[in-house]
Design a protein around this motif. Structure first.
Motif, PDB file in Angstrom:
ATOM      1  N   HIS A  51       0.828  -1.199   0.000  1.00  0.00           N
ATOM      2  CA  HIS A  51       0.000   0.000   0.000  1.00  0.00           C
ATOM      3  C   HIS A  51       0.873   1.263   0.000  1.00  0.00           C
ATOM      4  N   GLU A  52       1.879   1.290   0.839  1.00  0.00           N
ATOM      5  CA  GLU A  52       2.758   2.460   0.932  1.00  0.00           C
ATOM      6  C   GLU A  52       3.564   2.656  -0.347  1.00  0.00           C
ATOM      7  N   ALA A  53       4.004   1.569  -0.966  1.00  0.00           N
ATOM      8  CA  ALA A  53       4.748   1.688  -2.227  1.00  0.00           C
ATOM      9  C   ALA A  53       3.852   2.285  -3.316  1.00  0.00           C
ATOM     10  N   THR A  54       2.625   1.815  -3.390  1.00  0.00           N
ATOM     11  CA  THR A  54       1.676   2.340  -4.374  1.00  0.00           C
ATOM     12  C   THR A  54       1.349   3.801  -4.089  1.00  0.00           C
ATOM     13  N   LEU A  55       1.153   4.117  -2.826  1.00  0.00           N
ATOM     14  CA  LEU A  55       0.850   5.492  -2.436  1.00  0.00           C
ATOM     15  C   LEU A  55       2.022   6.414  -2.770  1.00  0.00           C
ATOM     16  N   GLY A  56       3.231   5.948  -2.563  1.00  0.00           N
ATOM     17  CA  GLY A  56       4.413   6.737  -2.919  1.00  0.00           C
ATOM     18  C   GLY A  56       4.444   7.053  -4.402  1.00  0.00           C
ATOM     19  N   GLN A  57       4.112   6.072  -5.237  1.00  0.00           N
ATOM     20  CA  GLN A  57       4.065   6.293  -6.686  1.00  0.00           C
ATOM     21  C   GLN A  57       2.959   7.273  -7.062  1.00  0.00           C
ATOM     22  N   THR A  58       1.810   7.148  -6.418  1.00  0.00           N
ATOM     23  CA  THR A  58       0.690   8.043  -6.694  1.00  0.00           C
ATOM     24  C   THR A  58       1.060   9.482  -6.352  1.00  0.00           C
ATOM     25  N   VAL A  59       1.710   9.666  -5.215  1.00  0.00           N
ATOM     26  CA  VAL A  59       2.141  11.008  -4.806  1.00  0.00           C
ATOM     27  C   VAL A  59       3.164  11.551  -5.799  1.00  0.00           C
ATOM     28  N   ALA A  60       4.075  10.701  -6.264  1.00  0.00           N
ATOM     29  CA  ALA A  60       5.087  11.136  -7.233  1.00  0.00           C
ATOM     30  C   ALA A  60       4.428  11.622  -8.527  1.00  0.00           C
ATOM     31  N   ASN A  61       3.311  11.022  -8.895  1.00  0.00           N
ATOM     32  CA  ASN A  61       2.604  11.447 -10.110  1.00  0.00           C
ATOM     33  C   ASN A  61       2.035  12.860  -9.985  1.00  0.00           C
ATOM     34  N   PHE A  62       1.794  13.305  -8.768  1.00  0.00           N
ATOM     35  CA  PHE A  62       1.306  14.676  -8.576  1.00  0.00           C
ATOM     36  C   PHE A  62       2.308  15.686  -9.125  1.00  0.00           C
ATOM     37  N   GLU A  63       3.579  15.378  -8.984  1.00  0.00           N
ATOM     38  CA  GLU A  63       4.616  16.296  -9.450  1.00  0.00           C
ATOM     39  C   GLU A  63       4.558  16.458 -10.970  1.00  0.00           C
ATOM     40  N   LYS A  64       4.214  15.389 -11.668  1.00  0.00           N
ATOM     41  CA  LYS A  64       4.141  15.428 -13.127  1.00  0.00           C
ATOM     42  C   LYS A  64       2.921  16.200 -13.609  1.00  0.00           C
ATOM     43  N   ALA A 115       1.090  18.559 -11.702  1.00  0.00           N
ATOM     44  CA  ALA A 115       0.823  19.820 -11.008  1.00  0.00           C
ATOM     45  C   ALA A 115       1.204  21.043 -11.838  1.00  0.00           C
ATOM     46  N   ASP A 116       0.524  22.109 -11.561  1.00  0.00           N
ATOM     47  CA  ASP A 116       0.803  23.401 -12.178  1.00  0.00           C
ATOM     48  C   ASP A 116       2.206  23.839 -11.738  1.00  0.00           C
ATOM     49  N   PRO A 117       3.091  24.156 -12.687  1.00  0.00           N
ATOM     50  CA  PRO A 117       4.450  24.577 -12.321  1.00  0.00           C
ATOM     51  C   PRO A 117       4.467  25.768 -11.360  1.00  0.00           C
ATOM     52  N   LYS A 118       3.485  26.648 -11.494  1.00  0.00           N
ATOM     53  CA  LYS A 118       3.415  27.797 -10.591  1.00  0.00           C
ATOM     54  C   LYS A 118       3.235  27.310  -9.141  1.00  0.00           C
TER      55      LYS A 118
END
Length: 152
Positions: free
Chosen positions: A46-59, A61-64
């Protein structure tokens, strides 16, 4: 890791979940109680999957928003991944493991709530709100799974 921008916050959160996943996975190999071993394995995935999901936010997200400074974070006591693994999960009971994991998630949620009201621009506020919703949803999902396992 020093958090200065919302991008740093996302990276820190991703690293926290990834580190916790590794710790739980490692401790699962040493756990003797079957139900606690299952819980550690489930939580590690679960934590590994959640870590990947959070990492996708960076891709996405609005650069601002990503480059907005997180000044108010400096007054918040940080959660360090090493604290997450300082407990000997391999020697803990099912209920003790559950409490530790929920405590950690509650701290992350509290941090996001704290930052949500202090974001300077709407894009940053929206980003933190989305991260907050993700963490809250995942905590609820964990609670449901753990309660099901507890009932078995």
């Amino acid at each position: 890791m020093k958090i200065q921008t919302f991008q740093d916050l996302i990276e820190w959160t991703q690293q926290l979940h990834a580190y916790l996943a590794e710790c739980l996975k490692h401790c699962a190999t040493q756990q003797e109680e079957a139900r606690a071993k299952w819980l550690l394995e489930y939580l590690a995935d679960h934590e590994a999957t959640l870590g990947q999901t959070v990492a996708n936010f960076e891709k996405q997200a609005d650069p601002k928003a990503l480059h907005t400074w997180v000044y108010d974070y400096l007054s918040h006591v940080p959660i360090t991944p090493h604290q997450a693994c300082s407990s000997p999960y391999a020697e803990m009971s099912f209920d003790d493991i559950s409490r530790e994991i929920f405590s950690l998630h509650d701290q992350v949620i509290a941090l996001y709530r704290y930052l949500e009201g202090r974001a300077d621009i709407p894009e940053a506020r929206e980003l933190v709100n989305e991260l907050l919703k993700l963490e809250e949803h995942e905590a609820m999902r964990l609670a449901q799974q753990i309660n099901r396992a507890r009932d078995l």
